[in-house]
Motif scaffolding. Sequence first.
Motif, short mmCIF file in Angstrom:
data_model
loop_
_atom_site.label_atom_id
_atom_site.label_comp_id
_atom_site.label_asym_id
_atom_site.label_seq_id
_atom_site.Cartn_x
_atom_site.Cartn_y
_atom_site.Cartn_z
N VAL A 56 0.45 -1.12 0.48
CA VAL A 56 -0.17 -0.18 -0.48
C VAL A 56 1.05 0.98 0.12
N PHE A 57 1.74 1.25 0.90
CA PHE A 57 2.35 2.49 0.65
C PHE A 57 3.51 2.71 -0.61
N ALA A 58 3.98 1.77 -1.18
CA ALA A 58 4.97 1.81 -2.28
C ALA A 58 3.61 2.39 -3.54
N LYS A 59 2.53 1.83 -3.35
CA LYS A 59 1.58 2.57 -3.95
C LYS A 59 1.56 3.83 -4.26
N GLU A 60 1.58 4.49 -2.64
CA GLU A 60 1.28 6.00 -2.88
C GLU A 60 2.10 6.70 -3.10
N HIS A 61 3.03 6.16 -3.52
CA HIS A 61 4.36 7.21 -3.65
C HIS A 61 4.66 7.28 -5.16
N ASP A 62 5.29 8.39 -5.67
CA ASP A 62 6.15 8.39 -7.71
C ASP A 62 7.23 7.52 -6.70
N VAL A 63 8.15 7.91 -6.12
CA VAL A 63 9.09 7.62 -5.75
C VAL A 63 9.54 6.43 -4.12
N ILE A 64 10.06 5.49 -4.20
CA ILE A 64 10.34 4.79 -2.55
C ILE A 64 11.90 4.83 -2.35
N LEU A 65 11.91 5.41 -1.50
CA LEU A 65 13.18 5.30 -1.04
C LEU A 65 13.58 4.32 0.32
N PHE A 66 13.49 3.18 -0.18
CA PHE A 66 14.21 1.81 0.97
C PHE A 66 15.18 1.80 1.77
N VAL A 67 15.50 2.22 2.92
CA VAL A 67 16.80 2.34 3.45
C VAL A 67 16.91 1.01 4.39
N SER A 72 21.59 -6.53 4.48
CA SER A 72 20.21 -7.00 5.36
C SER A 72 19.23 -8.10 4.58
N SER A 73 18.58 -9.23 4.74
CA SER A 73 17.63 -10.68 3.96
C SER A 73 16.34 -9.72 4.37
N ASN A 74 16.12 -9.11 6.00
CA ASN A 74 15.07 -8.73 5.97
C ASN A 74 14.90 -7.60 4.92
N GLY A 75 15.82 -6.31 4.64
CA GLY A 75 15.35 -5.63 4.37
C GLY A 75 15.61 -5.56 2.44
N LYS A 76 16.19 -6.49 1.80
CA LYS A 76 15.89 -7.10 1.13
C LYS A 76 13.60 -7.63 0.59
N ALA A 77 13.99 -8.03 1.59
CA ALA A 77 12.57 -9.36 1.22
C ALA A 77 11.39 -8.03 1.20
N LEU A 78 11.69 -7.08 1.73
CA LEU A 78 10.93 -6.40 2.41
C LEU A 78 11.23 -5.03 0.76
N HIS A 79 12.26 -4.69 0.17
CA HIS A 79 12.25 -3.69 -0.73
C HIS A 79 11.76 -4.67 -2.29
N ALA A 80 12.03 -5.79 -2.37
CA ALA A 80 11.14 -6.85 -3.34
C ALA A 80 10.08 -6.13 -3.27
N VAL A 81 9.72 -6.17 -2.18
CA VAL A 81 7.99 -6.15 -2.04
C VAL A 81 7.30 -4.62 -2.86
N CYS A 82 8.18 -3.71 -2.25
CA CYS A 82 7.73 -2.07 -2.50
C CYS A 82 8.40 -1.97 -4.02
N GLU A 83 9.31 -3.34 -4.87
CA GLU A 83 9.94 -2.88 -5.86
C GLU A 83 8.29 -3.85 -7.00
N SER A 84 8.19 -4.35 -5.88
CA SER A 84 7.06 -5.34 -7.04
C SER A 84 5.50 -4.87 -7.65
N ASN A 86 6.15 -0.90 -7.30
CA ASN A 86 6.48 0.30 -7.79
C ASN A 86 7.66 0.40 -7.93
N PRO A 87 8.08 0.34 -9.50
CA PRO A 87 9.29 0.06 -10.10
C PRO A 87 10.97 1.39 -9.83
N GLN A 88 9.74 2.04 -9.29
CA GLN A 88 10.90 3.05 -8.44
C GLN A 88 11.03 3.20 -7.15
N VAL A 109 7.33 11.52 -2.20
CA VAL A 109 8.66 10.35 -1.93
C VAL A 109 8.33 9.48 -0.49
N GLY A 110 8.39 8.27 -0.60
CA GLY A 110 7.92 7.10 0.44
C GLY A 110 9.21 6.50 0.29
#
Length: 141
Positions: A56-67, A72-84, A86-88, A109-110
């Motif tokens: 939901v968060f990734a859809k709501e924003h034009d660009v996502i900066l995942f920090v 971080s395996s957890n970071g990679k997994a959650l970033h992949a969710v965002c990227e799926s 929102n390609p930005q 920007v989220g």
Amino acid sequence: VHLYSQTTKSTKGFEQMKEWITNRIIKQQGSLEDKDFVYNDTLCRQVSNREPQMRVFAKEHDVILFVAGKKSSNGKALHAVCESVNPQSYFISSEDEIDANWLQNAKSVGICGATSTPMWLMEQVADYITNKEQSADRIVA
């Protein structure tokens, strides 16, 4: 058959794999005994429970900066969710990795991160963008 899950993988994917293996064994043998199939669900619920919110968060924003940390395996997994959704979506470990071109036409920007990403680091990224862009109203952390 022994099935082990990685802690940061999708619960839905694990359940689908478990069901597929169960059905294959039953199809081949006619039944399923406890010794035929052993599975261990070691999935991290903090990650899997955040997946719907991240979508939901990734859809709501034009660009996502995942920090998150690069390892971080957890970071990679959650970033992949965002990227799926929102390609930005961009995976960064600090504000130094931000490419100004990513933000050029963005109205929103989220900023989000892994479960282990400290809030101060995400705030640092938000501050950096705010100072660069002089438009804090389009940044959501």
